[in-house]
Design a protein around this motif. Sequence first.
Motif, PDB file in Angstrom:
ATOM      1  N   ILE A 170     -44.632 -71.900  72.174  1.00 15.99           N
ATOM      2  CA  ILE A 170     -45.033 -71.779  73.575  1.00 15.99           C
ATOM      3  C   ILE A 170     -45.930 -70.557  73.708  1.00 15.99           C
ATOM      4  N   SER A 171     -46.989 -70.660  74.494  1.00 16.97           N
ATOM      5  CA  SER A 171     -47.875 -69.514  74.680  1.00 16.97           C
ATOM      6  C   SER A 171     -47.084 -68.339  75.252  1.00 16.97           C
ATOM      7  N   PHE A 172     -47.468 -67.124  74.861  1.00 19.98           N
ATOM      8  CA  PHE A 172     -46.671 -65.944  75.194  1.00 19.98           C
ATOM      9  C   PHE A 172     -46.463 -65.797  76.704  1.00 19.98           C
ATOM     10  N   ASP A 173     -47.512 -66.081  77.488  1.00 25.58           N
ATOM     11  CA  ASP A 173     -47.404 -65.876  78.927  1.00 25.58           C
ATOM     12  C   ASP A 173     -46.474 -66.887  79.603  1.00 25.58           C
ATOM     13  N   GLN A 174     -46.086 -67.948  78.887  1.00 24.48           N
ATOM     14  CA  GLN A 174     -45.188 -68.959  79.439  1.00 24.48           C
ATOM     15  C   GLN A 174     -43.763 -68.854  78.894  1.00 24.48           C
ATOM     16  N   LEU A 175     -43.500 -67.864  78.053  1.00 26.60           N
ATOM     17  CA  LEU A 175     -42.185 -67.769  77.437  1.00 26.60           C
ATOM     18  C   LEU A 175     -41.094 -67.467  78.462  1.00 26.60           C
ATOM     19  N   ILE A 176     -41.268 -66.443  79.261  1.00 18.06           N
ATOM     20  CA  ILE A 176     -40.234 -66.103  80.241  1.00 18.06           C
ATOM     21  C   ILE A 176     -40.087 -67.189  81.303  1.00 18.06           C
ATOM     22  N   PRO A 177     -41.183 -67.754  81.853  1.00 17.66           N
ATOM     23  CA  PRO A 177     -41.002 -68.889  82.771  1.00 17.66           C
ATOM     24  C   PRO A 177     -40.247 -70.050  82.136  1.00 17.66           C
ATOM     25  N   SER A 178     -40.498 -70.329  80.846  1.00 20.93           N
ATOM     26  CA  SER A 178     -39.796 -71.425  80.159  1.00 20.93           C
ATOM     27  C   SER A 178     -38.316 -71.116  80.000  1.00 20.93           C
ATOM     28  N   LEU A 179     -37.994 -69.858  79.755  1.00 20.45           N
ATOM     29  CA  LEU A 179     -36.595 -69.452  79.641  1.00 20.45           C
ATOM     30  C   LEU A 179     -35.889 -69.565  80.982  1.00 20.45           C
ATOM     31  N   ARG A 180     -36.525 -69.090  82.027  1.00 22.38           N
ATOM     32  CA  ARG A 180     -35.893 -69.088  83.347  1.00 22.38           C
ATOM     33  C   ARG A 180     -35.713 -70.504  83.906  1.00 22.38           C
ATOM     34  N   SER A 181     -36.599 -71.427  83.497  1.00 21.55           N
ATOM     35  CA  SER A 181     -36.487 -72.809  83.980  1.00 21.55           C
ATOM     36  C   SER A 181     -35.545 -73.651  83.123  1.00 21.55           C
ATOM     37  N   GLY A 182     -35.042 -73.087  82.019  1.00 20.82           N
ATOM     38  CA  GLY A 182     -34.108 -73.804  81.163  1.00 20.82           C
ATOM     39  C   GLY A 182     -34.749 -74.664  80.094  1.00 20.82           C
ATOM     40  N   GLN A 183     -36.074 -74.579  79.920  1.00 20.61           N
ATOM     41  CA  GLN A 183     -36.731 -75.347  78.859  1.00 20.61           C
ATOM     42  C   GLN A 183     -36.365 -74.814  77.483  1.00 20.61           C
ATOM     43  N   VAL A 184     -36.087 -73.516  77.400  1.00 24.82           N
ATOM     44  CA  VAL A 184     -35.616 -72.915  76.155  1.00 24.82           C
ATOM     45  C   VAL A 184     -34.377 -72.092  76.470  1.00 24.82           C
ATOM     46  N   ASP A 185     -33.581 -71.809  75.431  1.00 21.86           N
ATOM     47  CA  ASP A 185     -32.345 -71.049  75.594  1.00 21.86           C
ATOM     48  C   ASP A 185     -32.524 -69.570  75.303  1.00 21.86           C
ATOM     49  N   LEU A 186     -33.542 -69.259  74.508  1.00 27.19           N
ATOM     50  CA  LEU A 186     -33.772 -67.873  74.124  1.00 27.19           C
ATOM     51  C   LEU A 186     -35.230 -67.692  73.744  1.00 27.19           C
ATOM     52  N   ILE A 187     -35.656 -66.440  73.656  1.00 28.52           N
ATOM     53  CA  ILE A 187     -37.018 -66.108  73.236  1.00 28.52           C
ATOM     54  C   ILE A 187     -36.935 -65.146  72.063  1.00 28.52           C
ATOM     55  N   ILE A 188     -37.634 -65.473  70.986  1.00 22.29           N
ATOM     56  CA  ILE A 188     -37.816 -64.529  69.887  1.00 22.29           C
ATOM     57  C   ILE A 188     -39.297 -64.546  69.546  1.00 22.29           C
ATOM     58  N   SER A 189     -40.008 -63.495  69.978  1.00 22.90           N
ATOM     59  CA  SER A 189     -41.462 -63.521  69.859  1.00 22.90           C
ATOM     60  C   SER A 189     -42.057 -62.122  69.980  1.00 22.90           C
ATOM     61  N   GLY A 190     -41.442 -61.157  69.298  1.00 24.49           N
ATOM     62  CA  GLY A 190     -41.943 -59.796  69.371  1.00 24.49           C
ATOM     63  C   GLY A 190     -41.929 -59.255  70.787  1.00 24.49           C
ATOM     64  N   ILE A 191     -40.965 -59.693  71.591  1.00 26.80           N
ATOM     65  CA  ILE A 191     -40.952 -59.335  73.007  1.00 26.80           C
ATOM     66  C   ILE A 191     -40.246 -57.993  73.192  1.00 26.80           C
ATOM     67  N   THR A 192     -40.965 -57.034  73.793  1.00 24.61           N
ATOM     68  CA  THR A 192     -40.430 -55.689  73.937  1.00 24.61           C
ATOM     69  C   THR A 192     -39.484 -55.604  75.134  1.00 24.61           C
ATOM     70  N   ILE A 193     -38.515 -54.710  75.000  1.00 22.71           N
ATOM     71  CA  ILE A 193     -37.489 -54.516  76.019  1.00 22.71           C
ATOM     72  C   ILE A 193     -37.960 -53.421  76.970  1.00 22.71           C
ATOM     73  N   HIS A 194     -38.282 -53.802  78.194  1.00 18.89           N
ATOM     74  CA  HIS A 194     -38.601 -52.772  79.181  1.00 18.89           C
ATOM     75  C   HIS A 194     -38.126 -53.219  80.556  1.00 18.89           C
ATOM     76  N   GLU A 195     -38.071 -52.277  81.468  1.00 24.86           N
ATOM     77  CA  GLU A 195     -37.364 -52.474  82.730  1.00 24.86           C
ATOM     78  C   GLU A 195     -37.828 -53.686  83.541  1.00 24.86           C
ATOM     79  N   PRO A 196     -39.141 -53.900  83.737  1.00 19.87           N
ATOM     80  CA  PRO A 196     -39.530 -55.077  84.526  1.00 19.87           C
ATOM     81  C   PRO A 196     -38.992 -56.386  83.962  1.00 19.87           C
ATOM     82  N   ARG A 197     -38.994 -56.522  82.636  1.00 24.21           N
ATOM     83  CA  ARG A 197     -38.463 -57.749  82.029  1.00 24.21           C
ATOM     84  C   ARG A 197     -36.955 -57.822  82.179  1.00 24.21           C
TER      85      ARG A 197
END
Length: 350
Positions: A170-197
Amino acid sequence: ICVPAADARQEAGLQIAGKTIESDPAPFIDNNRVMVPVRDIVDALQADVSWDGEKQAVTVVKGSNQIAMIIGDPQAMVNGENVDMEVPPVIVNGRTMVPVRILAEGLQVPISWDNAAKIVNLERTVLVAGSSVDFPPFEFKEGDEFVGFEMELIDAVEEVIGEKISVKDISFDQLIPSLRSGQVDLIISGITIHEPRKEVVDFTIPYFDYGEIIITAKGSDQDMVLGDLAGQKIACQSGSISQETVNELVEKFPETRPVFLATLEEIWLATEQGIVDAAIVPYAPTAYYLTGHSDSNLQMAGKMFDSQQVGIAVQKGDQQLLNKLNHGLETLFENGTYDRIYEKWFGPNV
């Protein structure tokens, strides 16, 4: 599961992913429906179950899926919707028995019925991991295969937690929307941990520090810090975080001469050939490059800085999956598997 009426109250067999599950009481057929002990099913499918004795209510939860039922009530609440059951939950020998179909549909588990053997079989669910598979060395494609540091890491986690994990590109900009909509269960994609996320998703414990590093030609001081670059000719990638660091260095030490190049390949070459004295570059791709080019005249110097931690993201509030993934990562840290995977892609851990 619907079975012939002649089989009313007949016992039935139960399998999870082809493995026979023994229970007391045993599953039975009532009004053409297979009734199963909810606790045994839930435990085998690694879901959670709670019991409200006062209301005679049972609730099953797995990730974002939830099923609520009341003993004797033919209506269940399944993932926010009312669903009618032909046979209501009952208590047999102190155990709650429910229609297997309601569990399968509510938890989104594949189900099948062998009428000759009178066996119902439930398959384990497959966790779907979203990943933008265009980010070497974390994840990229070799032919039709997904490879990279995080692809090996998630395979190792899968083995520890005992659940199959399928990766979806999935394109990087669609990863969090896909997670929140239930299309995926988790994200593993070099995603950094910061407060907004962290406001919209939950993260596992970190497993990687993504930061910047100094590189020089071999033979230079390996313990240098940013201040040691003052007055030197320093390369970095245009528009990158590294450029911000170089600009700050120039502001503090005006005699420093910045060289802005378009690609990391150009920076590595300029540093190796002595066109620049040093460079500030992202650690991960540089470590990966040096691991595959042992004959290079480059070396990383000093310690990584401007570090951002990387973790696996899950749906907000999915504590069950978060606990499993954290257990998997902790096990890999403890048994040395993580270090072996890391060194393969990046060399010795700095």
